[in-house]
Design a protein around this motif. Structure first.
Motif, mmCIF file in Angstrom:
data_model
loop_
_atom_site.group_PDB
_atom_site.id
_atom_site.type_symbol
_atom_site.label_atom_id
_atom_site.label_comp_id
_atom_site.label_asym_id
_atom_site.label_seq_id
_atom_site.Cartn_x
_atom_site.Cartn_y
_atom_site.Cartn_z
ATOM 1 N N ASN A 156 0.825 -1.208 0.000
ATOM 2 C CA ASN A 156 0.000 0.000 0.000
ATOM 3 C C ASN A 156 0.861 1.260 0.000
ATOM 4 O OD1 ASN A 156 -2.348 -1.430 -0.025
ATOM 5 N ND2 ASN A 156 -2.710 -1.321 2.180
ATOM 6 N N LEU A 157 1.989 1.207 0.713
ATOM 7 C CA LEU A 157 2.892 2.354 0.747
ATOM 8 C C LEU A 157 3.401 2.675 -0.658
ATOM 9 C CD1 LEU A 157 4.546 4.405 2.458
ATOM 10 C CD2 LEU A 157 6.355 2.664 2.566
ATOM 11 N N ILE A 158 3.802 1.645 -1.395
ATOM 12 C CA ILE A 158 4.282 1.854 -2.762
ATOM 13 C C ILE A 158 3.173 2.454 -3.623
ATOM 14 C CG2 ILE A 158 5.151 0.721 -4.840
ATOM 15 C CD1 ILE A 158 7.197 0.712 -2.666
ATOM 16 N N VAL A 159 1.959 1.949 -3.476
ATOM 17 C CA VAL A 159 0.843 2.407 -4.305
ATOM 18 C C VAL A 159 0.501 3.867 -4.010
ATOM 19 C CG1 VAL A 159 -1.632 2.109 -4.755
ATOM 20 C CG2 VAL A 159 -0.119 0.113 -4.640
ATOM 21 N N ILE A 160 0.628 4.281 -2.725
ATOM 22 C CA ILE A 160 0.349 5.676 -2.366
ATOM 23 C C ILE A 160 1.253 6.620 -3.150
ATOM 24 C CG2 ILE A 160 0.609 7.380 -0.507
ATOM 25 C CD1 ILE A 160 -0.431 5.248 1.424
ATOM 26 N N PHE A 161 2.507 6.258 -3.245
ATOM 27 C CA PHE A 161 3.469 7.134 -3.907
ATOM 28 C C PHE A 161 3.570 6.861 -5.413
ATOM 29 C CE2 PHE A 161 4.701 7.527 0.470
ATOM 30 C CZ PHE A 161 5.165 8.825 0.587
ATOM 31 N N TYR A 162 3.349 5.602 -5.804
ATOM 32 C CA TYR A 162 3.480 5.224 -7.213
ATOM 33 C C TYR A 162 2.293 4.344 -7.605
ATOM 34 C CZ TYR A 162 8.236 6.494 -5.835
ATOM 35 O OH TYR A 162 9.332 7.146 -5.319
ATOM 36 N N PRO A 163 1.118 4.942 -7.762
ATOM 37 C CA PRO A 163 -0.110 4.155 -8.003
ATOM 38 C C PRO A 163 -0.063 3.278 -9.254
ATOM 39 C CG PRO A 163 -0.481 6.531 -8.287
ATOM 40 C CD PRO A 163 0.860 6.381 -7.680
ATOM 41 N N TYR A 164 0.716 3.646 -10.244
ATOM 42 C CA TYR A 164 0.776 2.877 -11.490
ATOM 43 C C TYR A 164 1.488 1.538 -11.316
ATOM 44 C CZ TYR A 164 5.205 5.426 -11.350
ATOM 45 O OH TYR A 164 6.384 5.977 -10.942
ATOM 46 N N LEU A 165 2.062 1.294 -10.147
ATOM 47 C CA LEU A 165 2.754 0.021 -9.907
ATOM 48 C C LEU A 165 1.850 -1.019 -9.247
ATOM 49 C CD1 LEU A 165 6.221 1.300 -8.543
ATOM 50 C CD2 LEU A 165 5.648 0.595 -10.867
ATOM 51 N N ARG A 166 0.585 -0.642 -8.989
ATOM 52 C CA ARG A 166 -0.320 -1.502 -8.220
ATOM 53 C C ARG A 166 -0.390 -2.932 -8.757
ATOM 54 N NH1 ARG A 166 -4.740 -0.123 -5.132
ATOM 55 N NH2 ARG A 166 -4.611 2.029 -5.911
ATOM 56 N N ASN A 167 -0.481 -3.095 -10.070
ATOM 57 C CA ASN A 167 -0.746 -4.420 -10.644
ATOM 58 C C ASN A 167 0.494 -5.274 -10.879
ATOM 59 O OD1 ASN A 167 -3.519 -3.830 -10.728
ATOM 60 N ND2 ASN A 167 -3.312 -2.803 -12.716
ATOM 61 N N ILE A 168 1.681 -4.735 -10.607
ATOM 62 C CA ILE A 168 2.886 -5.538 -10.877
ATOM 63 C C ILE A 168 3.716 -5.803 -9.613
ATOM 64 C CG2 ILE A 168 3.065 -4.632 -13.225
ATOM 65 C CD1 ILE A 168 5.583 -3.063 -12.111
ATOM 66 N N LEU A 169 3.166 -5.404 -8.455
ATOM 67 C CA LEU A 169 3.949 -5.532 -7.226
ATOM 68 C C LEU A 169 4.346 -6.977 -6.938
ATOM 69 C CD1 LEU A 169 2.247 -2.926 -4.857
ATOM 70 C CD2 LEU A 169 4.440 -2.762 -6.051
ATOM 71 N N GLU A 170 3.435 -7.911 -7.177
ATOM 72 C CA GLU A 170 3.767 -9.316 -6.920
ATOM 73 C C GLU A 170 4.955 -9.751 -7.773
ATOM 74 O OE1 GLU A 170 0.512 -11.957 -7.241
ATOM 75 O OE2 GLU A 170 -0.714 -10.952 -5.696
ATOM 76 N N ASN A 171 5.024 -9.264 -8.992
ATOM 77 C CA ASN A 171 6.183 -9.591 -9.847
ATOM 78 C C ASN A 171 7.475 -8.995 -9.274
ATOM 79 O OD1 ASN A 171 3.644 -9.001 -11.773
ATOM 80 N ND2 ASN A 171 4.806 -10.731 -12.588
#
Length: 1006
Positions: free
Chosen positions: A235-250
């Protein structure tokens, strides 16, 4: 041939990286034999150049072919398909975020000064270590000294520079890690940590560095403070970089390709405790899953400890005084930003001002002003200086008012510019400034540099164009939960505004109370604040501000001036010890900032002794000290031992050093380069220097010419101590032949101990002894003169022309073979009265020969040192007999010899003889036991001349107490007896101490 020449040309231009790459390419093309020769050359010098050794180990870790390893670190990890597109979007986003430098105001829609990062960025000096992780001094004051310390240590290869793109190189790593790398970069406020990080992120986003990382995530701790709820890393990553939401698991599948950057650990409000020293059960939580919800501090701790995403790399920046938080973390690379060194300052001003002539004029003034030059190693301070001085050197303002010289004057003009440019936007600028100052003072008191909106409300402040001149908006939280916080552009501005508000507050009784309480604070938080208060009593500092703030209260001015006078007088009386010396130095800073010559003349003028030994003086301190000494007629003793300031300090003190009679620069890190400015400073017609101590300053034969100039030109100089240096035979021979033989030289005492001298030098020394009848004292201890060197000296000392009275030959390699030469010195020299032969190997046979010389009536020796000479009881009968017949000897040292009870008895018996005049007998660690006490007391009780007796480090017990008390009581001439390091009980020591007051002057040391 042309390519080889180009390698040299690039290196000479300072382009070492390009030179190295070209050389490596040339070698690789030449084939295996050329590569082998290169590596063999590296191996040969690996011990002399620690960095080479580190690189070789790094190559072994990553493979034997260096070129392949270099390619790996440069090429970006391959990504395909959607991940590659997202990576490109991420890089584009970071590029946009970091390509500009912004100076925000408090107005949400106000003017924002924008600069391109590459137009304003100047490389900083970063070193691959941290010198002091518990820095408690005021950060601005420490920088000048650190700059010079780095310069000296870099020459000695003790410290090495590191580039921002090398923070994760294993050659700089202090430990190996299988779970990723952790780098910590320290730096004081305003030194450029955040800008450096911005440049790192920008360079990664533009493909210049760290392409082995697939994704870089950049966070500021002050932004993370706004997250008060539990959160997970995803969630922290998404707050700052929302476009990364769908690739975080990768991304989580390959943590080795991730770099997390956390900027400003010192601003993080949550507690980080790696070893849980506070016993906080909350701190025991660990986060091992990016989806696990926990406190923000737990996520940070877990990333740093490699519990979360093991294999990822982390970069943390902080001020030095917060580095202790990271002590328990497995830091691979410690680094520190020292700021601008050398030409980097000039480059900053060239970029700050578009007008080259203006930049040159401002920099020239900074160079000539010692305090501003020291400040200018800090980029933020450079910005303040540029803002304050720019108008003075522009065509429009150059002839108006006097250019500021002191820090207070500089900051006064900085605030003046704010009032001039923004004052019209507010009805009562004085009232607003006082409120800002009260908030600033609260921050100084609490060591707080970041203010919340609630703080503004508390001090009745509203966002305005005027207020934007003082405070910067750090964050604008439109698209995230981050709150808006405010800070002064630099902590010193906060301190100045705090001082200004207190000065203008009309409560006269409170100002003195405040000053006394602040001066008594031990941690130094108010040091610069108080300097500003003192400086504001000067018309030169107050004048510009009075145009907008009205007249400064006369009563407050008088109170502050009187307080400065009182503080200086009090600290001069309390001088001594580290605390007393530091307090005096601080009050001299108050005096300097006040620019009050009347007070300075009255307080410092009569001073004759100043000692700042073991204080780490900055160049600013030396400027202030020079200012103080300028009001003195004569300084009888100036002691700057172990101040570690080197050449720069001498240049700052140069205008007044000639006023000193006794100058102590022991362990000053002067070096050969510092001798020339020192001698130039002293070679004035009215120079009063008589004694100069330059021991332990890394001096070599290279500075001999400058020493010769000083010794021959400074006619008042009679005592020169050069021990613990590396002058060698060549340097001393130069000094002897060109200086001491010169009729203009008046040296009476010369110290040359620990200088690497050999028997070859003894011949030249001997020739001086027969020519220079002014030389009375010579110390040659701890030089390998040997028996052959002693022979040359003995011939010279027997010459009637020699007037030497004191000779130190401690630890010079003498044996029994030279005993006859020593005996001739004792019996045939007419002037020598003190001879130290300690820590040689004369042995019993050698001392027996010396004893025969002691019997002779021509022997004039008064002080003889025979400590640690492999003596036993076998020689004491002959020695004792000689002592009983010698009427000149007053002091005898026999410490650290295995004399035992029987041997000491033979020596002590001689003291009761009518001809023996020994006043000081030193018998430390000679094997005495309780068995000797009766005999020892019996003979020493009749020693009518004995004043000092040293019996330390023997094996006396309480069984000897009665007899020792009897000796102390009966021996009326005894003034001091040392009995420490024996085997007395607490009660026994009490009984002996009880004798302390039975006679005037009696000193019993247990």
């Amino acid at each position: 041939m042309k390519q080889t020449q180009k390698v040299c040309e690039l290196a000479e231009k300072g382009e070492r990286a390009e030179s190295s790459k070209l050389l490596l390419n040339l070698v690789m093309k030449k084939g295996s034999q050329a590569r082998r020769v290169m590596w063999e050359a590296f191996v040969k010098i690996r011990n002399a150049v620690p960095k080479i050794d580190k690189i070789l180990k790094e190559i072994l870790d990553h493979g034997f072919v260096p070129y392949d390893y270099i390619k790996v670190t440069v090429d970006s990890s391959s990504l395909t398909g959607k991940l590659k597109d997202i990576q490109q979007k991420h890089q584009d986003t970071l590029k946009v975020q970091t390509e500009k430098l912004l100076v925000n105001t408090m107005l949400k829609h106000g003017t924002v000064r924008t600069f391109h990062l590459l137009d304003r960025y100047v490389d900083l000096t970063i070193i691959s270590s941290v010198r002091d992780r518990m820095l408690v001094e005021h950060e601005l004051l420490a920088r000048g000294r650190d700059r010079e310390e780095w310069r000296e240590k870099s020459i000695q290869r003790e410290l090495e520079k590191i580039r921002p793109d090398q923070l994760f190189h294993s050659s700089f790593s202090h430990r190996k890690s299988q779970n990723g790398s952790l780098a910590a970069v320290a730096g004081v406020a305003g030194i450029g940590k955040t800008t450096m990080v911005q440049k790192i992120v920008h360079d990664w986003a533009t493909g210049k560095i760290y392409q082995n990382f697939q994704f870089v995530f950049f966070f500021k701790f002050r932004e993370l403070n706004a997250i008060n709820c539990t959160i997970n890393l995803s969630n922290l990553i998404v707050i700052f970089y929302p476009y990364l939401r769908n690739i975080l698991e990768n991304l989580w599948e390959n943590p080795e390709g991730l770099l997390f950057i956390f900027d400003g650990l010192d601003e993080f409000r949550d507690k980080i405790d790696f070893d849980n020293s506070q016993g906080d059960t909350e701190s025991l939580l660990e986060c091992t899953d990016p989806e696990f919800r926990c406190k923000m501090s737990t996520i940070v701790c877990s990333l740093i400890q490699h519990k979360l995403l093991p294999g990822c790399s982390v970069l943390v920046t902080t001020r030095p005084n917060f580095l202790h938080v990271l002590e328990m973390a497995e830091i691979n690379v410690w680094a520190e930003i020292l700021g601008f060194v050398g030409e980097e300052r000039k480059e900053y001003f060239n970029r700050f001002f578009e007008d080259e002539a203006l930049a040159e004029a401002v920099f020239k003034h900074v160079e000539e002003n010692e305090i501003m030059y020291t400040m200018s190693c800090n980029p933020s301070c450079c910005w303040i200086i540029g803002e304050a001085l720019g108008t003075f050197f522009s065509q429009k303002g150059k002839n108006h008012q006097q250019v500021p010289k002191s820090i207070t004057q500089l900051y006064s003009y900085y605030i003046y510019n704010i009032l001039k440019n923004h004052g019209r936007h507010v009805e009562n600028p004085r009232d607003v400034l006082l409120k800002v100052g009260k908030m600033a003072f609260a921050g100084v008191s609490e060591k707080n540099v970041v203010f919340q909106a609630g703080d503004l409300i508390q001090f009745q402040l509203q966002p305005s164009q005027f207020l934007s001149g003082f405070l910067m908006e750090l964050l604008e939280g439109e698209d995230s939960p981050r709150n808006m916080v405010y800070t002064f552009p630099h902590f010193t501005i906060q301190e100045f505004v705090a001082a200004l508000a207190q000065f203008l507050t009309p409560d006269y009784g409170e100002i003195l109370k405040l000053l006394n309480e602040a001066h008594g604070t031990a941690d130094g938080r108010f040091d610069v604040f108080l300097r500003f208060v003192a400086g504001l009593s000067s018309p030169g500092s107050a004048g510009p501000l009075e145009e907008f703030l009205g007249p400064f209260p006369d009563r407050t001015v008088c109170q502050v001036v009187d307080w400065v006078r009182e503080m200086v007088e009090r600290e001069i009386e309390n001088i001594g010890g580290d605390t007393g010396n530091r307090n005096l130095l601080n009050t001299l800073h108050y005096l300097f900032e006040s620019q009050n010559t009347e007070v300075a003349q009255a307080t410092v003028g009569p001073v004759e002794t100043l000692s700042f030994s073991y204080l780490q003086l900055s160049p600013n301190d030396c400027t202030v000290l020079n200012h103080a000494i300028s009001f003195c007629d004569t300084i009888k003793h100036l002691d700057l031992q172990s101040c570690a300031l080197q050449c720069d300090g001498i240049q700052r003190l140069g205008p007044t050093l000639h006023k000193c009679q006794n100058l102590g620069l022991v362990k000053y890190q002067l070096g050969d380069a510092g001798v020339k400015p020192l001698t130039e400073a002293l070679m004035k017609p009215d120079c009063k220097i008589q004694k100069m101590r330059l021991e332990n300053n890394s001096l070599t034969a290279s500075c001999a010419e400058d020493l010769v100039s000083a010794v021959t030109a400074i006619h008042s100089l009679t005592d020169l101590q050069l021990g613990y240096n590396k002058l060698g035979d060549a340097g001393v021979n130069k000094l002897l032949s060109d200086a001491l033989k010169n009729p203009q030289c008046n040296i009476q005492s010369l110290g040359l101990s620990f200088n690497g001298l050999t028997a070859s030098c003894a011949k030249d020394i001997a020739s001086v002894l027969t020519i220079k009848n002014s030389l009375k004292s010579l110390n040659l201890s701890s030089n390998e003169m040997g028996d052959s060197g002693l022979k040359w000296l003995s011939v010279a000392l027997r010459n009637p022309a020699s007037k030497l009275q004191k000779l130190g030959l401690w630890a010079v390699g003498l044996t029994a073979s030279c005993a006859k030469d020593l005996a001739s010195i004792l019996s045939e020299t007419h002037s020598l009265t003190e001879l130290d032969l300690g820590f040689n190997k004369l042995g019993d046979s050698g001392v027996e020969i010396l004893s025969e010389a002691l019997r002779k009536p021509n022997c004039k020796i008064e002080e003889l040192g025979l400590d640690h000479n492999d003596l036993t009881a076998s020689c004491t009968k002959v020695l004792g007999s000689a002592l009983s017949q010698n009427s000149s000897l007053k002091g005898l040292g026999l410490c650290f010899n295995d004399l035992q009870d029987s041997g000491v008895k033979q020596v002590a018996a001689a003291l009761s003889g009518p001809d023996c005049k020994i006043q000081s007998l030193r018998l430390k660690s000679v094997g005495l036991t309780d068995s000797s006490t009766d005999d020892l007391v019996a003979v020493l009780s009749n020693a009518t001349s004995l004043k000092e007796l040293d019996l330390r480090s023997n094996t006396f017990t309480d069984n000897s107490i009665i007899m020792l008390r009897r000796l102390i009581t009966a021996q009326k001439t005894l003034e001091q007896i040392q009995l420490a390091e024996n085997q007395f009980s607490s009660d026994g020591k009490t009984q002996l101490r009880a004798l302390q007051g039975i006679r005037p002057k009696l000193n019993v040391i247990i």
